[in-house]
Design an enzyme around this catalytic site. Structure first.
Site, PDB file in Angstrom:
ATOM      1  N   GLY A   1     -19.829  -3.248 -19.441  1.00 10.49           N
ATOM      2  CA  GLY A   1     -18.583  -3.262 -18.679  1.00 10.49           C
ATOM      3  C   GLY A   1     -17.367  -3.308 -19.579  1.00 10.49           C
ATOM      4  O   GLY A   1     -16.233  -3.387 -19.101  1.00 10.49           O
TER       5      GLY A   1
ATOM      6  N   GLU B   1     -25.762  -3.686 -23.087  1.00 10.60           N
ATOM      7  CA  GLU B   1     -26.097  -2.275 -22.862  1.00 10.60           C
ATOM      8  C   GLU B   1     -24.831  -1.458 -22.604  1.00 10.60           C
ATOM      9  O   GLU B   1     -24.583  -1.015 -21.486  1.00 10.60           O
ATOM     10  CB  GLU B   1     -27.123  -2.134 -21.737  1.00 10.60           C
ATOM     11  CG  GLU B   1     -26.872  -3.039 -20.562  1.00 10.60           C
ATOM     12  CD  GLU B   1     -28.024  -3.083 -19.573  1.00 10.60           C
ATOM     13  OE1 GLU B   1     -29.182  -2.910 -19.976  1.00 10.60           O
ATOM     14  OE2 GLU B   1     -27.737  -3.295 -18.387  1.00 10.60           O
ATOM     15  N   PRO B   2     -24.055  -1.230 -23.670  1.00  5.44           N
ATOM     16  CA  PRO B   2     -22.803  -0.489 -23.499  1.00  5.44           C
ATOM     17  C   PRO B   2     -23.014   1.014 -23.375  1.00  5.44           C
ATOM     18  O   PRO B   2     -23.876   1.593 -24.036  1.00  5.44           O
ATOM     19  CB  PRO B   2     -22.055  -0.788 -24.804  1.00  5.44           C
ATOM     20  CG  PRO B   2     -23.122  -1.095 -25.798  1.00  5.44           C
ATOM     21  CD  PRO B   2     -24.270  -1.681 -25.053  1.00  5.44           C
ATOM     22  N   GLY B   3     -22.224   1.611 -22.485  1.00  4.61           N
ATOM     23  CA  GLY B   3     -22.185   3.069 -22.391  1.00  4.61           C
ATOM     24  C   GLY B   3     -20.826   3.518 -22.900  1.00  4.61           C
ATOM     25  O   GLY B   3     -20.669   4.031 -24.007  1.00  4.61           O
TER      26      GLY B   3
ATOM     27  N   CYS C   1     -11.733  24.769  -5.505  1.00  2.34           N
ATOM     28  CA  CYS C   1     -11.083  24.914  -4.202  1.00  2.34           C
ATOM     29  C   CYS C   1     -11.082  23.605  -3.421  1.00  2.34           C
ATOM     30  O   CYS C   1     -11.685  23.483  -2.341  1.00  2.34           O
ATOM     31  CB  CYS C   1     -11.720  26.045  -3.423  1.00  2.34           C
ATOM     32  SG  CYS C   1     -11.226  27.602  -4.150  1.00  2.34           S
ATOM     33  N   GLU C   2     -10.516  22.628  -4.012  1.00  7.47           N
ATOM     34  CA  GLU C   2     -10.265  21.313  -3.423  1.00  7.47           C
ATOM     35  C   GLU C   2      -9.239  20.683  -4.352  1.00  7.47           C
ATOM     36  O   GLU C   2      -9.091  21.150  -5.474  1.00  7.47           O
ATOM     37  CB  GLU C   2     -11.534  20.447  -3.486  1.00  7.47           C
ATOM     38  CG  GLU C   2     -12.238  20.333  -2.162  1.00  7.47           C
ATOM     39  CD  GLU C   2     -13.582  19.679  -2.278  1.00  7.47           C
ATOM     40  OE1 GLU C   2     -13.592  18.465  -2.563  1.00  7.47           O
ATOM     41  OE2 GLU C   2     -14.585  20.366  -2.087  1.00  7.47           O
TER      42      GLU C   2
ATOM     43  N   TYR D   1     -19.557   9.493 -19.061  1.00  5.09           N
ATOM     44  CA  TYR D   1     -19.524   9.821 -17.631  1.00  5.09           C
ATOM     45  C   TYR D   1     -18.680  11.065 -17.363  1.00  5.09           C
ATOM     46  O   TYR D   1     -17.957  11.128 -16.372  1.00  5.09           O
ATOM     47  CB  TYR D   1     -19.014   8.621 -16.807  1.00  5.09           C
ATOM     48  CG  TYR D   1     -19.764   7.351 -17.125  1.00  5.09           C
ATOM     49  CD1 TYR D   1     -21.058   7.164 -16.660  1.00  5.09           C
ATOM     50  CD2 TYR D   1     -19.192   6.357 -17.914  1.00  5.09           C
ATOM     51  CE1 TYR D   1     -21.768   6.018 -16.985  1.00  5.09           C
ATOM     52  CE2 TYR D   1     -19.895   5.209 -18.239  1.00  5.09           C
ATOM     53  CZ  TYR D   1     -21.184   5.039 -17.771  1.00  5.09           C
ATOM     54  OH  TYR D   1     -21.887   3.915 -18.090  1.00  5.09           O
TER      55      TYR D   1
ATOM     56  N   ARG E   1     -14.067  12.152 -13.343  1.00 10.40           N
ATOM     57  CA  ARG E   1     -13.591  10.756 -13.344  1.00 10.40           C
ATOM     58  C   ARG E   1     -12.191  10.572 -12.745  1.00 10.40           C
ATOM     59  O   ARG E   1     -11.974   9.629 -11.983  1.00 10.40           O
ATOM     60  CB  ARG E   1     -13.653  10.151 -14.757  1.00 10.40           C
ATOM     61  CG  ARG E   1     -15.098  10.056 -15.290  1.00 10.40           C
ATOM     62  CD  ARG E   1     -15.215   9.147 -16.484  1.00 10.40           C
ATOM     63  NE  ARG E   1     -15.137   7.758 -16.108  1.00 10.40           N
ATOM     64  CZ  ARG E   1     -14.088   6.995 -16.253  1.00 10.40           C
ATOM     65  NH1 ARG E   1     -12.999   7.458 -16.822  1.00 10.40           N
ATOM     66  NH2 ARG E   1     -14.112   5.751 -15.856  1.00 10.40           N
TER      67      ARG E   1
HETATM   68  C1  LIG Z   1     -27.187  -1.463 -15.556  1.00  8.71           C
HETATM   69  C2  LIG Z   1     -26.077  -0.881 -16.348  1.00  8.71           C
HETATM   70  N1  LIG Z   1     -25.935  -1.253 -17.626  1.00  8.71           N
HETATM   71  C3  LIG Z   1     -24.964  -0.723 -18.411  1.00  8.71           C
HETATM   72  C4  LIG Z   1     -24.060   0.183 -17.918  1.00  8.71           C
HETATM   73  C5  LIG Z   1     -22.998   0.728 -18.832  1.00  8.71           C
HETATM   74  O1  LIG Z   1     -21.734   0.338 -18.448  1.00  8.71           O
HETATM   75  P1  LIG Z   1     -20.474   0.749 -19.320  1.00  8.71           P
HETATM   76  O2  LIG Z   1     -20.455   2.229 -19.429  1.00  8.71           O
HETATM   77  O3  LIG Z   1     -19.309   0.198 -18.601  1.00  8.71           O
HETATM   78  O4  LIG Z   1     -20.635   0.152 -20.667  1.00  8.71           O
HETATM   79  C6  LIG Z   1     -24.146   0.572 -16.584  1.00  8.71           C
HETATM   80  C7  LIG Z   1     -23.175   1.511 -16.022  1.00  8.71           C
HETATM   81  O5  LIG Z   1     -23.135   1.889 -14.907  1.00  8.71           O
HETATM   82  C8  LIG Z   1     -25.190   0.026 -15.770  1.00  8.71           C
HETATM   83  O6  LIG Z   1     -25.338   0.389 -14.498  1.00  8.71           O
END
Ligand SMILES: Cc1ncc(COP(=O)(O)O)c(C=O)c1O
Length: 410
Positions: free
Chosen positions: A226, A268-270, A337-338, A365, A307
């Protein structure tokens, strides 16, 4: 010469890449991903056992997974397909945690066959899993009832959310575990994305500790992610990782002391790892002046980059063809077309038809949420490593659009 992590500092390079590969084009700077990974490791270096699991839903390009695997990262997967890509990228199955939501028990059975770690977020699935696999250790995702996250679609830890098993249902979890003598190896929360108020993380870890203390054989505590990154210059709404890591390290080490074991802390960062590494290059098809607005219409839309429309997300837009031009107000829109507005009334250096624009924070994302809406091709992707460019996904063709169509004669 060491390159600046921000590729918009190199307009000539971006122009050259746009000509070489065509637009729309995604570009990822791997050195930035690596920097983010190392920043995360360094920030939490006071934790004895720390694991970073890349949330690959952010960007599943196989090459990004392979490079992160080489750096030592583990992986957070939410579908059997993400697990399959991760295995192709040579992740050890034991370094993959599968955290699905509302999938069938069959998908979970397939994940067990592949040997990954399982994280369960539903009492009914927990009961079924215990019956099927009494000897397979499990993780449990708790819903901590915390409202956090930058948008309602990405707030996933509140009381009405479909994710996790409610914190108030922990007695129920205990009953199931006791009856089946199952080994719970970890507890997990993830409250949402784009969280800059560090209090939300602290509330979350408190609930994890409270839950975990009654389970003596834990291997890990997983705080999810998050972390919010900067979307604009001088963005103050980003997670301040250093003070946060200090507080969490302190609290976590105290917990381990009382618990009597150095459990592993997982993140678990994305977004934190890949968002800022990404750039989306587009060309301006038309300038359209109406009585109220000057539109810059680009050769892309929410089919490639959803996004701003889906989450109302702000992404900086720069004119690479004319970086030092006079600043004017534009509304940057797509060709779908939106309504597909990338940026409303933005100050951008004067734009002419044909100019190259760069949309920033395009690493997370963005491509992974793209589609073929309006029968448009998905763009190609390029990776920059130490200044060298590599094509990592080809642009689609009509063949990709039609390949699964079954033509019938009626
Ligand atoms: C279970 C879980 N972990 C980690 C993440 C990664 O979150 P972020 O991209 O904010 O780091 C997500 C994103 O949806 C998630 O659903």
């Amino acid at each position: 010469m060491k390159m600046n992590y921000d590729l918009t500092k190199y307009p000539k390079l971006l122009l050259k890449l746009s000509k070489k590969y065509g637009t729309p084009l995604y570009i990822y700077n791997f050195n930035k991903i690596e920097k983010q990974y190392v920043t995360m490791l360094n920030s939490f270096n006071g934790i004895k056992n720390l694991i970073i699991n890349y949330a690959c839903k952010a960007n599943t390009n196989l090459n990004i997974l392979k490079l992160l695997q080489k750096l030592g990262s583990g992986l957070d997967a939410v579908s059997i397909q993400e697990i399959e890509i991760a295995l192709k990228a040579k992740f050890n199955p034991k370094k993959i945690i599968f955290t699905p939501n509302c999938v069938s028990i069959n998908e979970i059975k397939n994940a067990v066959k592949l040997g990954v770690r399982i994280n369960i977020d539903n009492l009914s699935i927990l009961e079924q899993f215990c019956e099927l696999y009494p000897d397979y250790p499990i993780g449990i995702r708790i819903n901590p009832h915390i409202m956090a996250g930058g948008n309602k679609n990405i707030s996933v830890g509140h009381i009405d959310s479909k994710f996790g098993i409610s914190y108030y249902q922990v007695p129920h979890i205990k009953r199931i575990i006791k009856n089946n003598r199952i080994n719970v190896e970890g507890f997990h929360i993830h409250t949402g994305s784009d969280i800059y108020n560090i209090k939300s993380f602290l509330k979350g870890i408190k609930i994890l500790f409270k839950t975990a203390k009654d389970f003596p054989d834990l291997d890990y505590i997983n705080m999810g992610s998050g972390f919010r990154v900067a979307y604009k210059k001088e963005d103050i709404k980003k997670t301040d990782i250093y003070p946060l890591s200090k507080i969490i390290t302190n609290k976590f080490n105290k917990f381990c002391e009382i618990y009597g074991n150095n459990v592993t802390l997982i993140f678990e960062p994305g977004k934190f790892l890949v968002s800022e590494s990404g750039y989306f290059l587009v060309n301006v098809n038309v300038i359209k002046q109406t009585i109220s607005t000057v539109f810059a219409g680009i050769n892309s839309g929410f089919n490639h980059f959803i996004r701003p429309m889906f989450y109302n997300a702000y992404h900086s837009i720069e004119n690479i063809s004319n970086p030092n031009g006079l600043q004017r107000l534009y509304t940057v829109v797509g060709y779908i077309c939106e309504s597909d507005t990338f940026g409303l009334n933005r100050k951008i250096s004067e734009i002419h038809e044909g100019d190259l624009l760069c949309i920033k924070n395009a690493g997370a994302y963005c491509f992974s949420m793209s589609s073929n809406y309006n029968s448009r091709y998905r763009p190609s992707e390029v990776m920059i490593i130490n200044g060298k460019d590599f094509l990592i996904r080809k642009r689609e063709t009509m063949n990709d659009i039609l390949k699964n169509i079954v033509e019938i004669s009626v």
